[in-house]
Structure formats: structure tokens, C-alpha cells
Design a protein around this motif. Structure first.
Motif, PDB file in Angstrom:
ATOM      1  N   ALA A 190      -7.824 -48.978  -1.686  1.00 15.64           N
ATOM      2  CA  ALA A 190      -9.277 -48.747  -1.636  1.00 15.64           C
ATOM      3  C   ALA A 190      -9.881 -49.301  -0.355  1.00 15.64           C
ATOM      4  O   ALA A 190     -10.862 -48.762   0.172  1.00 15.64           O
ATOM      5  N   LYS A 250     -12.454 -44.073   0.301  1.00 16.46           N
ATOM      6  CA  LYS A 250     -12.765 -44.281  -1.116  1.00 16.46           C
ATOM      7  C   LYS A 250     -13.090 -42.959  -1.802  1.00 16.46           C
ATOM      8  O   LYS A 250     -12.711 -42.725  -2.949  1.00 16.46           O
ATOM      9  N   THR A 308     -11.460 -48.506  -7.194  1.00 16.50           N
ATOM     10  CA  THR A 308     -12.158 -47.953  -6.038  1.00 16.50           C
ATOM     11  C   THR A 308     -13.646 -47.816  -6.311  1.00 16.50           C
ATOM     12  O   THR A 308     -14.485 -48.159  -5.469  1.00 16.50           O
ATOM     13  N   SER A 326     -16.777 -49.973  -4.411  1.00 12.50           N
ATOM     14  CA  SER A 326     -17.520 -49.113  -3.483  1.00 12.50           C
ATOM     15  C   SER A 326     -19.004 -49.007  -3.800  1.00 12.50           C
ATOM     16  O   SER A 326     -19.707 -48.235  -3.157  1.00 12.50           O
ATOM     17  N   GLY A 343     -12.022 -54.236  -2.250  1.00 10.29           N
ATOM     18  CA  GLY A 343     -11.132 -53.457  -3.105  1.00 10.29           C
ATOM     19  C   GLY A 343      -9.967 -54.276  -3.609  1.00 10.29           C
ATOM     20  O   GLY A 343      -9.613 -54.246  -4.784  1.00 10.29           O
TER      21      GLY A 343
END
Length: 416
Positions: A58, A63, A112, A116, A345
């Protein structure tokens, strides 16, 4: 934000519906709890193995590509299983292999997504996005047994697979419209070694190890809460159905109240201002959880009617769900705000992996305890242990609220 929310709701609900329905299918065709347990292991082991790897990927790969590809792989896998079921005899081996593939993809997508959020929303929307993420999980926990049971009971396994494959496909198509901010915090030397996965995992572990706040406070709390939470996960059905002789239907409502509490509080937090004292809220939530664990012994200690016992447990487990969200939301919001995007990540991957590792250990531990020890003493012991963990690890919340920013800044300077 809208696409993110809809996609999360569809994908998590679809995954939970599949897990519930396929579990019923295994039990129906085999009548064996062992085969059902093997299916659970096939879903658990990939999460343990791929958790840290998912975090590293990630941080390195796009992503958006990871999220979209994993959703589509899950969809095409189920379409493949559907084709197999139509043309050949549907076997347990196919189910087990599919469970492994779906679990790997789910781990990659989940880590992920979690890492994110800051790339998808503005800083003032982090708490809202985190709360909506929690509400998606809660909504899936409430709706999956109902929807999964209806789909499995009213249609064939082929239609069941078709509907689940379609949900993943819809989620993947929605994710194609996500807009991520471009963030590049890697130095040149970091870029030169980015293909060395083991080095990247080592860097993430060093980040965790050198950040005293994350390593000494947040990580132990996450692990111990997950461990002691199993005392309810394992003990509640045993206490409610075996000890107190409530009906399975009543137990289903009691268990569902946990998700209802989580969903309601997640929706509330998604519409409120950012929590300014996150560690104070976390400490209060942990203390509340320890009190609830202790309160579970009341119907075991004094004689109550079945109706009062039922209402009591519904209310208690609902408040347990509320406390869990009050704990998780500021925790993940702090992690989103304090962990650099270049490590986020991998750090989330490590945390998720450690939580998954402790779960089977806790399940085995409490399973043995409930067989040989009085339930009252188990709950009292778990309550006291959680209370001690809270008091030791969060003994000075005000100082920690200041220290979390200092320690994060210092760690960022120390890690190349």
C-alpha cells in the motif's frame, strides 16, 4: 466521500453476506463443524500472513490500483466458482481455495483503504471518514446474517454466488472513480530501495519501535482489548443459551445489538466535530468496557426472569458496541493524523496482523476456560485485567495527548 462510503458499504456487506451464506452451505452439505472451522482458518491465515505485506504494498504501489484490482479479482473469482458450480460438482476444496483468495484480496483492500483515508479526504473530514468506515462494518454485521440467510434460503447456491460476485464488481467499478491525493514523502535513497520488501517491512517495524507512543501505548491497548473482547465473543453464546436458557432467536437479537450500538455511534461521530481529547475518550471507553464485562455477571448471580435477562443483555451489549466505536474512532483518527503517509500502510498492516494473530490464541484460551472455570470468575478476571491494562498504559492521559505529537515528530526525524 460519497463514493468511498457507498463502495465500503457494498464491499463489506457483500463479503459478510458471502461468509455467512457459505458457512450455512458447508454445514448443510456436511453437517460437520470441523469443515466449517477449516473454512474459517482458510480466511484467517491469509490475513495473518499478508497483513504486513499489504501495508508495504500500500505504501509502494498505487492505492487506487490495489483497491480496484482486489475488488475485481474477488468478483471474477466468484464468477469462476459460479461457472464451476454450474458445470461440475461443487466441492469443499473449491470453497476453501476461494476463501483463501477472497481473504488475501480483502486484506489488501482493507489495509489499503485504512491507510489511504488522508489521501481521500481533507484533514477536518478524517474523523467523519473513519466513523463512516466503522458504520459500514457495523451495518454489514447487522444486515449480513439477515440478507445472507434470505438469499441462501430462498435461492440456489448459483444465484447466491451470482449476487455476491456482482456486489464486488459494482464496488470495483465505483472505486475506479476515487480521487487520491498524490503524496510522495520518500527520499531518493528510499526510492532506490523501494523494491526491497523486507527492508520496507523492517523500516516500518523500526518506526513502530522508536515511536514510544505507538509501540508502548497504542499497540498494547489494541492487542489487549482484542484479547479480552473474545471473552464476550466466546462466552456470550455459552452464557445466554446454555447457562441462562434463552432461545437462539433471543441470542441473535442480543448479538445483533452490538452492531446496532456500533452503527448508531459511528453515525453520530460522523456528524460531530473532531474529538479534541482523543486519549481521554479512549480511556473512558476502556473503563466502560471493563465495567460492562463485570456487569455481564448479574443474571448469573441473581435470579431474573427470562424477559428481564433478555432486555438487560440487549442494553448491555448495545452499550458495549457504543464503547467500542468510542474507542476505535479516536484511535484510528490519531493514527491517521500522526503516522507519515510513507509508513502508514505498513503500520496499519502490522496492527491488523497482530490483532489477527491474538484472536485464535484468545479463542482457544477462553474456550478452555469456559469449559473448566465458572463463567462469573472468567468475566470478573477479564474485567479486572482490562482495568489494570487501562490504568497502567493510560495512567497520565493529559501528558500522552501532548507526547503523541512530540514522539511522532521525533520519530520522523530519526527514520531515514
Amino acid at each position: 466521500m460519497l463514493i468511498f462510503t457507498i463502495s465500503k458499504y457494498i464491499s463489506i456487506l457483500g463479503g459478510n453476506v458471502y461468509a455467512f451464506g457459505i458457512g450455512l452451505y458447508i454445514l448443510n452439505i456436511t453437517g460437520s463443524a470441523i469443515n466449517f472451522a477449516i473454512s474459517m482458518v482458510c480466511s484467517l491465515i491469509p490475513r495473518i500472513i499478508f497483513g504486513p505485506l499489504a501495508g508495504a504494498w500500500a505504501d509502494y504501489f498505487s492505492k487506487k490500483k490495489i483497491i480496484v484490482i482486489t475488488q475485481l479479482v474477488q468478483s471474477f473469482s466468484l464468477f469462476g466458482v459460479l461457472f464451476y458450480a454450474i458445470n461440475f460438482e461443487f466441492s469443499l476444496i473449491v470453497i476453501y481455495v476461494t476463501s483463501v483468495v477472497l481473504s488475501i484480496c480483502s486484506t489488501l483492500s482493507s489495509v489499503t483503504f485504512s491507510s489511504s483515508i488522508t489521501s481521500l479526504v481533507n484533514e477536518e473530514q478524517i474523523q467523519k471518514a473513519t466513523s463512516l468506515n466503522q458504520s459500514a462494518i457495523s451495518f454489514a454485521a447487522i444486515g449480513a446474517p439477515v440478507i445472507g440467510g434470505l438469499l441462501y434460503g430462498l435461492s440456489s447456491i448459483e444465484n447466491f454466488l451470482l449476487i455476491n460476485a456482482s456486489t464486488y464488481l459494482i464496488s470495483g467499478l465505483l472505486d475506479m472513480n476515487l480521487r487520491f491525493k498524490h503524496i510522495n514523502e520518500f527520499s531518493d535513497s528510499h526510492q532506490e530501495s523501494k523494491d526491497k520488501l523486507l527492508n520496507r517491512l523492517k523500516e516500518a517495524f523500526l518506526y513502530l519501535r522508536q515511536n514510544d507512543f505507538l509501540y508502548s501505548t497504542i499497540l498494547p491497548i489494541a492487542i489487549w482489548v482484542n484479547f479480552f473482547g473474545v471473552s464476550i465473543q466466546v462466552g456470550l453464546p455459552y452464557i445466554v443459551v446454555e447457562k441462562l436458557q434463552l432461545s437462539p432467536f433471543q441470542f441473535g437479537i442480543i448479538e445483533g445489538s452490538l452492531a446496532v450500538g456500533m452503527l448508531l455511534m459511528s453515525l453520530v461521530l460522523s456528524t460531530t466535530k473532531q474529538i479534541t481529547k482523543p486519549l481521554v475518550v479512549m480511556k473512558a471507553s476502556l473503563l466502560t468496557l471493563s465495567v460492562i464485562l463485570l456487569a455481564l455477571i448479574l443474571p448469573l448471580s441473581i435470579e431474573l426472569t427470562s424477559s428481564i435477562t433478555f432486555i438487560y443483555y440487549v442494553a448491555l451489549i448495545l452499550f458495549f458496541g457504543v464503547a467500542i466505536v468510542f474507542l476505535n474512532t479516536p484511535l484510528y483518527t490519531m493514527m491517521q493524523q500522526t503516522i507519515p503517509d510513507s509508513y502508514k500502510g505498513r503500520v496499519f498492516g502490522f496492527v491488523e496482523t497482530l490483532a489477527n494473530i491474538i484472536s485464535p490464541v484468545a479463542i482457544l484460551f477462553y474456550g478452555l476456560l469456559y469449559n473448566y472455570v465458572n463463567s462469573i470468575w472468567i468475566l470478573i478476571g477479564s474485567s479486572i485485567a482490562l482495568l489494570l491494562v487501562t490504568l497502567i498504559k493510560m495512567s497520565n492521559t493529559e501528558v500522552l495527548d501532548i507526547f503523541k505529537f512530540q514522539s511522532t515528530t521525533e520519530t520522523e526525524r530519526e527514520i531515514p
